[in-house]
Write a protein that holds these residues in place. Structure first.
Motif, mmCIF file in Angstrom:
data_model
loop_
_atom_site.group_PDB
_atom_site.id
_atom_site.type_symbol
_atom_site.label_atom_id
_atom_site.label_comp_id
_atom_site.label_asym_id
_atom_site.label_seq_id
_atom_site.Cartn_x
_atom_site.Cartn_y
_atom_site.Cartn_z
ATOM 1 N N GLN A 39 0.842 -1.191 0.000
ATOM 2 C CA GLN A 39 0.000 0.000 0.000
ATOM 3 C C GLN A 39 0.877 1.240 0.000
ATOM 4 O O GLN A 39 1.816 1.352 0.812
ATOM 5 C CB GLN A 39 -0.926 0.023 1.208
ATOM 6 C CG GLN A 39 -1.949 1.150 1.153
ATOM 7 C CD GLN A 39 -3.103 0.926 2.101
ATOM 8 O OE1 GLN A 39 -2.975 0.261 3.125
ATOM 9 N NE2 GLN A 39 -4.255 1.480 1.775
ATOM 10 N N VAL A 40 0.575 2.139 -0.907
ATOM 11 C CA VAL A 40 1.248 3.438 -0.941
ATOM 12 C C VAL A 40 0.205 4.505 -0.667
ATOM 13 O O VAL A 40 -0.988 4.288 -0.909
ATOM 14 C CB VAL A 40 1.950 3.680 -2.288
ATOM 15 C CG1 VAL A 40 3.028 2.623 -2.522
ATOM 16 C CG2 VAL A 40 0.958 3.683 -3.442
ATOM 17 N N PRO A 41 0.616 5.653 -0.152
ATOM 18 C CA PRO A 41 -0.348 6.705 0.199
ATOM 19 C C PRO A 41 -1.240 7.089 -0.978
ATOM 20 O O PRO A 41 -0.768 7.288 -2.096
ATOM 21 C CB PRO A 41 0.549 7.869 0.626
ATOM 22 C CG PRO A 41 1.782 7.212 1.133
ATOM 23 C CD PRO A 41 1.993 6.024 0.250
ATOM 24 N N GLY A 42 -2.539 7.130 -0.703
ATOM 25 C CA GLY A 42 -3.490 7.541 -1.725
ATOM 26 C C GLY A 42 -3.957 6.443 -2.655
ATOM 27 O O GLY A 42 -4.762 6.686 -3.553
ATOM 28 N N LYS A 43 -3.442 5.231 -2.442
ATOM 29 C CA LYS A 43 -3.834 4.118 -3.313
ATOM 30 C C LYS A 43 -4.331 2.954 -2.490
ATOM 31 O O LYS A 43 -4.035 2.826 -1.304
ATOM 32 C CB LYS A 43 -2.647 3.680 -4.181
ATOM 33 C CG LYS A 43 -2.223 4.706 -5.214
ATOM 34 C CD LYS A 43 -1.210 4.109 -6.163
ATOM 35 C CE LYS A 43 -0.837 5.086 -7.266
ATOM 36 N NZ LYS A 43 0.136 4.488 -8.231
ATOM 37 N N GLN A 44 -5.067 2.086 -3.157
ATOM 38 C CA GLN A 44 -5.560 0.882 -2.485
ATOM 39 C C GLN A 44 -4.430 -0.131 -2.308
ATOM 40 O O GLN A 44 -3.448 -0.133 -3.035
ATOM 41 C CB GLN A 44 -6.685 0.258 -3.322
ATOM 42 C CG GLN A 44 -7.983 1.039 -3.313
ATOM 43 C CD GLN A 44 -9.105 0.261 -3.975
ATOM 44 O OE1 GLN A 44 -8.882 -0.613 -4.804
ATOM 45 N NE2 GLN A 44 -10.335 0.578 -3.608
ATOM 46 N N ARG A 45 -4.623 -0.970 -1.324
ATOM 47 C CA ARG A 45 -3.684 -2.054 -1.091
ATOM 48 C C ARG A 45 -3.761 -3.028 -2.266
ATOM 49 O O ARG A 45 -4.854 -3.424 -2.684
ATOM 50 C CB ARG A 45 -4.074 -2.758 0.213
ATOM 51 C CG ARG A 45 -3.003 -3.544 0.879
ATOM 52 C CD ARG A 45 -3.479 -3.999 2.249
ATOM 53 N NE ARG A 45 -3.637 -2.894 3.188
ATOM 54 C CZ ARG A 45 -3.936 -3.060 4.459
ATOM 55 N NH1 ARG A 45 -4.126 -4.283 4.944
ATOM 56 N NH2 ARG A 45 -4.077 -2.018 5.258
ATOM 57 N N GLU A 46 -2.601 -3.420 -2.782
ATOM 58 C CA GLU A 46 -2.561 -4.289 -3.961
ATOM 59 C C GLU A 46 -1.725 -5.529 -3.687
ATOM 60 O O GLU A 46 -0.705 -5.466 -2.993
ATOM 61 C CB GLU A 46 -1.985 -3.535 -5.160
ATOM 62 C CG GLU A 46 -2.833 -2.377 -5.633
ATOM 63 C CD GLU A 46 -2.266 -1.700 -6.856
ATOM 64 O OE1 GLU A 46 -3.012 -0.945 -7.522
ATOM 65 O OE2 GLU A 46 -1.089 -1.915 -7.171
ATOM 66 N N LEU A 47 -2.139 -6.632 -4.273
ATOM 67 C CA LEU A 47 -1.420 -7.890 -4.102
ATOM 68 C C LEU A 47 -0.057 -7.818 -4.769
ATOM 69 O O LEU A 47 0.067 -7.389 -5.919
ATOM 70 C CB LEU A 47 -2.221 -9.040 -4.702
ATOM 71 C CG LEU A 47 -1.554 -10.413 -4.645
ATOM 72 C CD1 LEU A 47 -1.430 -10.903 -3.203
ATOM 73 C CD2 LEU A 47 -2.332 -11.418 -5.494
ATOM 74 N N VAL A 48 0.953 -8.270 -4.032
ATOM 75 C CA VAL A 48 2.305 -8.388 -4.581
ATOM 76 C C VAL A 48 2.598 -9.841 -4.926
ATOM 77 O O VAL A 48 3.059 -10.155 -6.022
ATOM 78 C CB VAL A 48 3.344 -7.867 -3.577
ATOM 79 C CG1 VAL A 48 4.768 -8.113 -4.094
ATOM 80 C CG2 VAL A 48 3.121 -6.390 -3.290
ATOM 81 N N ALA A 49 2.324 -10.730 -3.984
ATOM 82 C CA ALA A 49 2.591 -12.151 -4.189
ATOM 83 C C ALA A 49 1.730 -12.947 -3.235
ATOM 84 O O ALA A 49 1.412 -12.489 -2.139
ATOM 85 C CB ALA A 49 4.068 -12.471 -3.960
ATOM 86 N N ALA A 50 1.380 -14.161 -3.664
ATOM 87 C CA ALA A 50 0.577 -15.044 -2.830
ATOM 88 C C ALA A 50 1.086 -16.461 -2.983
ATOM 89 O O ALA A 50 1.704 -16.813 -3.994
ATOM 90 C CB ALA A 50 -0.885 -14.962 -3.226
ATOM 91 N N ILE A 51 0.807 -17.271 -1.945
ATOM 92 C CA ILE A 51 1.239 -18.659 -1.958
ATOM 93 C C ILE A 51 0.169 -19.510 -1.301
ATOM 94 O O ILE A 51 -0.370 -19.147 -0.259
ATOM 95 C CB ILE A 51 2.616 -18.818 -1.272
ATOM 96 C CG1 ILE A 51 3.136 -20.242 -1.402
ATOM 97 C CG2 ILE A 51 2.569 -18.370 0.188
ATOM 98 C CD1 ILE A 51 4.609 -20.380 -1.008
ATOM 99 N N THR A 52 -0.141 -20.639 -1.922
ATOM 100 C CA THR A 52 -1.129 -21.546 -1.356
ATOM 101 C C THR A 52 -0.469 -22.437 -0.299
ATOM 102 O O THR A 52 0.765 -22.445 -0.155
ATOM 103 C CB THR A 52 -1.747 -22.423 -2.445
ATOM 104 O OG1 THR A 52 -0.724 -23.274 -2.991
ATOM 105 C CG2 THR A 52 -2.344 -21.588 -3.570
ATOM 106 N N SER A 53 -1.271 -23.219 0.381
ATOM 107 C CA SER A 53 -0.745 -24.083 1.439
ATOM 108 C C SER A 53 0.176 -25.170 0.890
ATOM 109 O O SER A 53 1.049 -25.660 1.606
ATOM 110 C CB SER A 53 -1.893 -24.729 2.224
ATOM 111 O OG SER A 53 -2.738 -25.447 1.338
ATOM 112 N N ASP A 54 -0.002 -25.524 -0.389
ATOM 113 C CA ASP A 54 0.879 -26.537 -0.977
ATOM 114 C C ASP A 54 1.951 -25.937 -1.856
ATOM 115 O O ASP A 54 2.606 -26.665 -2.616
ATOM 116 C CB ASP A 54 0.077 -27.595 -1.730
ATOM 117 C CG ASP A 54 -0.843 -27.010 -2.770
ATOM 118 O OD1 ASP A 54 -1.586 -27.777 -3.398
ATOM 119 O OD2 ASP A 54 -0.834 -25.781 -2.945
ATOM 120 N N GLY A 55 2.128 -24.599 -1.782
ATOM 121 C CA GLY A 55 3.294 -23.979 -2.388
ATOM 122 C C GLY A 55 3.121 -23.368 -3.769
ATOM 123 O O GLY A 55 4.107 -22.884 -4.345
#
Length: 122
Positions: A39-55
């Protein structure tokens, strides 16, 4: 309740590296998907990276080849290795986790950490 505690942020020059960590604790039966958001000022929080439980992993285009998300299920911890950092990577990084708290209910809850600041100077 579940708590997520992040660490590893800081100030780094462009081209440098940082490693973020996020550890979950509390009432946890199973940690499902975990992720890092920016999240940067003035903007919505955005996904950078995600990982599932099995990788299985997923990255935003701007960090592919530079960032790596990983997790240690035994430690309830997710990591974000950030290399070749750029000034546009600056902001507050938040960890989140989809948590199943009991073995008798299938419902899950999304929890967020408090955020850790990353500043990349040019």
């Amino acid at each position: 309740q579940v708590q997520l505690v992040e660490s590893g942020g800081g100030l780094v020059q462009a081209g440098g590296s940082l490693r973020l960590s996020c550890t979950a604790s509390g009432r946890i039966f199973r940690l499902n998907d975990m992720g890092w958001y920016l999240q940067v000022p003035g903007k919505q929080r955005e996904l950078v990276a995600a990982i599932t439980s099995d990788g299985n992993t997923n990255y935003r285009d701007s960090v592919k080849g530079r960032f790596t998300i990983s997790r240690d299920n035994a430690k309830n911890t997710v990591y974000l290795q950030m290399n070749s950092l750029k000034p546009e990577d600056t902001g507050t990084y938040y960890c989140n986790a989809n948590v199943r708290s009991t073995n008798w209910s299938p419902y899950t809850t999304i929890y967020w950490g408090q955020g850790t600041q990353v500043t990349v100077s040019s």
